[in-house]
Design a protein around this motif. Structure first.
Motif, short mmCIF file in Angstrom:
data_model
loop_
_atom_site.label_atom_id
_atom_site.label_comp_id
_atom_site.label_asym_id
_atom_site.label_seq_id
_atom_site.Cartn_x
_atom_site.Cartn_y
_atom_site.Cartn_z
N GLY A 160 0.82 -1.20 0.00
CA GLY A 160 0.00 0.00 0.00
C GLY A 160 0.86 1.25 0.00
O GLY A 160 2.09 1.18 -0.07
N ARG A 189 -3.73 4.06 1.35
CA ARG A 189 -4.43 3.33 0.29
C ARG A 189 -3.89 1.91 0.22
O ARG A 189 -2.68 1.69 0.34
N GLY A 202 -5.36 0.42 -4.31
CA GLY A 202 -5.67 1.84 -4.42
C GLY A 202 -6.87 2.29 -3.62
O GLY A 202 -7.25 3.46 -3.67
N GLU A 203 -7.48 1.40 -2.85
CA GLU A 203 -8.68 1.73 -2.08
C GLU A 203 -8.31 2.48 -0.79
O GLU A 203 -7.47 2.03 -0.01
N PRO A 204 -8.92 3.65 -0.53
CA PRO A 204 -8.68 4.33 0.75
C PRO A 204 -9.18 3.46 1.91
O PRO A 204 -10.33 3.04 1.93
N GLU A 205 -8.30 3.21 2.87
CA GLU A 205 -8.66 2.35 4.00
C GLU A 205 -8.28 2.95 5.34
O GLU A 205 -8.61 2.37 6.38
#
Length: 418
Positions: A162, A221, A225-228
Motif C-alpha cells: 500500500g 491506500r 488503491g482503495e482508501p482504507e
C-alpha cells in the motif's frame, strides 16, 4: 423574607443564542463572552426544540442540547439514539434541580420519538448514574517512545504494497465520511458523524477563540488503491541540545482494516524529528502496542477511563437489536426510577437472532437500568457487578449466563467526543 422567582426552563429561541452560549462558556469555565463567529455558527445548526436553557430573571443560567444520532451495537446494527451535549449549570445555580428538569423533558421526548437509547460523554462521573446512564465503553491513551519501537527507520513505506500520501482538508471532507461509515458500521459503540463534524475538524467552522491550526492529514491506500485509513495529527517544535524531540499528537485515526491501522501507526513513528507519538483516545484493547516490534515502547498514559455513557429507553428493542454469539435465556428484573424503561423481561438469544418480551416469570437477575446499559454493548461483566452488589442473582449462576450472552470478544469503543 423574599420569595425567589421561579426559574424558567424552556427551549431557546434564536434571540437567546448569545446568552445561552455565554452560559455554556461560563459553565465550562471558559471566557464567558462568545465571538460573533461562534454565535453565527451555532445559529445555523442548533435545533431550537432540542436545545434548552434555564432562565433566571431573563438571564440564561443552565444549558442543554440534544440531537439525533445512530449508535452501533454488537453485530453491526445501528439504533436511533438521543445524543446529549452542552450540559452546563452556572455555579450560582447548582443544586436547584435544573439539570433534572431539562434531562426529564429531553428523555421523555426521546422515548416518545422512538429512540432506543440516549448517549453522552460525561465530564463528571457522579452526575449521570442518577438519570439511568451507565458507562458503556472505555478508552485508553498511549504514548509511544519512537526510539524504542524497534522499527527499521530505513523502511518508510507500508510493507504490504500500500501507500501513504499527505492530503488536505478538502480531501478529508471528500474521503473521510465514507471511511468513518465503514468503521462505525463494524465497531460496536461507534456513533454517526454529520457533515458539520467534518467541517469543524477541518477548520471550515470555528467554535471557540483558539486560532485554527491546520493539522497534517495522512491517507493510507491499499495495494489496489482503495482508501482504507486516515489520520489527523499535529506536531510541536521541541529541541534539546540542538536535537529535535518533537511529539506527534493524533487528533483522530480511522482504519477500516488492520493493515491500514498498522501502516498509519508505523508512518507516524517514522516521521523525521518525531521522538514521541501520542495516540489520542483509543479503544481499551487497541492493537497499537502489538503493531510495534517492541510493544513496550507504547505506554498507556490513561490506562482506562469511562467514555461513552448510555441510557436505555427501550429495553426490548435494545436487546433485540444486538447480536449474540451464544445460546441462552435469562429473565431480567430491570429497575428504572424514572419509569421510562423498567420492567421484567425474558431474553432468549442465539446467533441467528434474539427475542425480548415482557414476562411474569420469576426473575433470575435483578439490576438497575444504568447497569443494564453498562452491560448492553458487551464491555462490562455481570459477575463483576454482582461482586459489587449492583446486580443481584435471584438464581445462582445467572450472572455467568448474562456474561456468556452479552460480553463480546473485542471491546466496544466510541472514537468520538460530542
Amino acid at each position: 423574607m423574599t420569595t425567589r422567582p421561579a426559574i424558567d426552563v424552556r427551549p431557546i429561541t434564536e434571540a437567546d443564542i448569545p446568552d445561552w452560549t455565554r452560559a455554556l462558556h461560563t459553565g465550562f469555565l471558559r471566557s464567558p463572552a462568545p465571538t460573533q463567529e461562534e454565535i453565527d455558527s451555532r445559529t445555523g445548526y442548533l435545533l431550537a426544540h432540542r436545545t434548552q436553557g434555564a432562565f433566571d430573571a431573563g438571564r440564561c443560567v443552565a444549558t442543554y442540547r440534544s440531537f439525533d444520532q445512530e449508535l452501533t451495537v454488537p453485530g453491526g446494527h445501528q439504533v436511533p439514539a438521543d445524543a446529549i451535549s452542552n450540559v452546563a449549570v452556572t455555579a450560582t445555580h447548582r443544586r436547584r434541580g435544573l439539570l433534572t428538569r431539562m434531562m426529564t423533558q429531553d428523555l421523555t421526548a426521546a422515548k416518545e420519538r422512538g429512540d432506543v437509547a440516549a448517549t453522552l460523554i460525561a465530564a463528571e462521573y457522579q452526575i449521570y448514574g442518577r438519570y439511568g446512564f451507565g458507562p458503556a465503553t472505555s478508552m485508553t491513551e498511549w504514548t509511544v517512545d519512537v526510539l524504542r519501537t524497534g522499527l527499521d527507520a530505513r523502511r518508510l513505506t507500508p510493507d504490504d504494497g500500500g501507500r501513504i500520501d499527505l492530503v488536505d482538508g478538502e480531501d478529508v471532507r471528500k474521503l473521510g465520511p465514507d471511511l468513518h461509515e465503514r468503521l462505525r458500521r463494524a465497531q460496536p459503540g461507534a456513533v454517526s458523524r454529520d457533515d458539520r463534524w467534518w467541517q469543524v475538524n477541518t477548520g471550515v467552522v470555528h467554535l471557540d477563540r483558539t486560532p485554527w491550526v491546520e493539522p497534517f492529514y495522512a491517507l493510507y491506500r491499499s495495494p489496489s488503491g482503495e482508501p482504507e485509513g486516515l489520520v489527523s495529527y499535529v506536531c510541536d517544535d521541541t529541541w534539546h541540545d540542538k536535537q529535535p524531540h518533537d511529539t506527534a499528537q493524533v487528533n483522530w485515526l480511522i482504519a477500516t482494516t488492520p493493515a491500514a491501522e498498522r501502516a498509519l501507526w508505523h508512518y507516524l513513528c517514522s516521521i523525521d524529528w518525531v521522538t514521541q507519538v501520542k495516540s489520542g483516545w483509543r479503544a481499551p484493547d487497541d492493537l497499537l502496542p502489538l503493531h510495534l516490534p517492541n510493544p513496550r515502547a507504547a505506554k498507556a498514559t490513561t490506562s482506562q477511563a469511562d467514555w461513552l455513557w448510555v441510557r436505555l429507553l427501550d429495553v426490548v428493542r435494545a436487546l433485540e437489536a444486538r447480536a449474540y454469539d451464544g445460546v441462552g435465556a435469562l429473565v431480567l428484573e430491570v429497575a428504572d426510577a424514572a419509569g421510562l424503561a423498567g420492567g421484567r423481561y425474558r431474553l432468549e438469544a442465539a446467533p441467528d437472532g434474539a427475542s425480548c418480551t415482557p414476562t411474569g416469570a420469576s426473575p433470575e437477575l435483578t439490576l438497575d437500568i444504568a447497569d443494564l446499559a453498562a452491560l448492553w454493548l458487551g464491555d462490562e461483566s455481570a459477575v463483576r457487578l454482582a461482586a459489587l452488589g449492583r446486580v443481584r442473582e435471584e438464581r445462582a449462576g445467572a450472572a455467568q449466563v448474562a456474561d456468556a450472552l452479552l460480553r463480546t470478544s473485542r471491546r466496544p469503543w466510541c472514537p468520538d467526543m460530542f
